[in-house]
Design an enzyme around this catalytic site. Sequence first.
Site, PDB file in Angstrom:
ATOM      1  N   GLY A 107      50.408  57.281 -54.789  1.00  0.00           N
ATOM      2  CA  GLY A 107      49.109  57.767 -54.357  1.00  0.00           C
ATOM      3  C   GLY A 107      48.728  57.414 -52.931  1.00  0.00           C
ATOM      4  N   ASP A 108      49.275  56.314 -52.408  1.00  0.00           N
ATOM      5  CA  ASP A 108      48.972  55.893 -51.028  1.00  0.00           C
ATOM      6  C   ASP A 108      50.246  55.338 -50.394  1.00  0.00           C
ATOM      7  OD1 ASP A 108      47.417  55.415 -48.764  1.00  0.00           O
ATOM      8  OD2 ASP A 108      46.833  53.414 -49.433  1.00  0.00           O
ATOM      9  N   PHE A 109      51.353  56.030 -50.633  1.00  0.00           N
ATOM     10  CA  PHE A 109      52.657  55.494 -50.240  1.00  0.00           C
ATOM     11  C   PHE A 109      52.894  55.682 -48.752  1.00  0.00           C
ATOM     12  CE2 PHE A 109      57.224  55.417 -49.624  1.00  0.00           C
ATOM     13  CZ  PHE A 109      57.569  54.294 -50.353  1.00  0.00           C
TER      14      PHE A 109
END
Length: 303
Positions: A199-201
């Site tokens: 999701g926030d890689f």
Amino acid sequence: MARVQVPKRLLDALSDTPASAVRSWLDALPETVERQLAAWELTLERVSAPGGRRGLVALVRQADDTPAALKFPVPGPDADHERAALAHWDGWGAARLLRADPDTGALLIERLRSTVSLRSLPEAKAVLEAAGTVRRLWVAPPEGHPFASVTGRTEEERETLRTLGAGGWAADARPLADEALELREALPAEPPEEVLLHGDFRQGKVLAGERGPWLAVGPAPVVGERAYDLARLVLDRCEDLAAGPGPAAAARRRVGKLADALEVDRDRLRGWSFYRAVETGLRHAAAGDRRRAELLLEFAGWL
């Protein structure tokens, strides 16, 4: 002096929050940390500073002297989702969750080398290692999972795109915002897959470890297609591309290389990269970070 002091970055991030529950949590945080240290027989080494904006992390030692990280995420659904994702991955591509306390929200996590992330590597090597790490995270979500879908998450962002693209200096980005909104309608309509995503890689979320050379931390998990997750990696270190020759061609090459390496459709990756560049850029504009906003919006134009 108290042993546990809340880092200024976290205090600043939550200073304007209207949620009384979050304010109460923040005020009680030093005492909560001390109680958790005693309950789990942990020895405090230090609180990580400057730390993040979504929680407090303390470096600790367990009763057997094994190092670990004790994390207290800001309470809310995101905190519960981080715990659930780490538990589901169980150390596969990510830091391992060792213990969790549902009452305090505390997470005891395998300690990684917080000062050594993929951003410390040369660009080409960092992208290669990042691709290998994120591939491991893309697994089927557990039955009855609590995670939002990409459709749901981006639904919440639609009004933000409309509002931010209509006022202030960012109004010049209105055509980009309109295209991002069109992509937001089209891309989730027929997702090719539904897997668990970080999701926030990005490179800064992948740290050096002992059990594995590189492991992910700090997920904002969501369920959807891999291209959405990979798009955040496309945006990483975009300032390096801006400083080099032919940034537009370099940006498109990055999309092509990552798509081919991870067997993701190029057009969908380009679409999600464009969407996330515009959405993130407009949020930076709203926060007053004009330099970062302009860079991300320019990057979107290169795609």
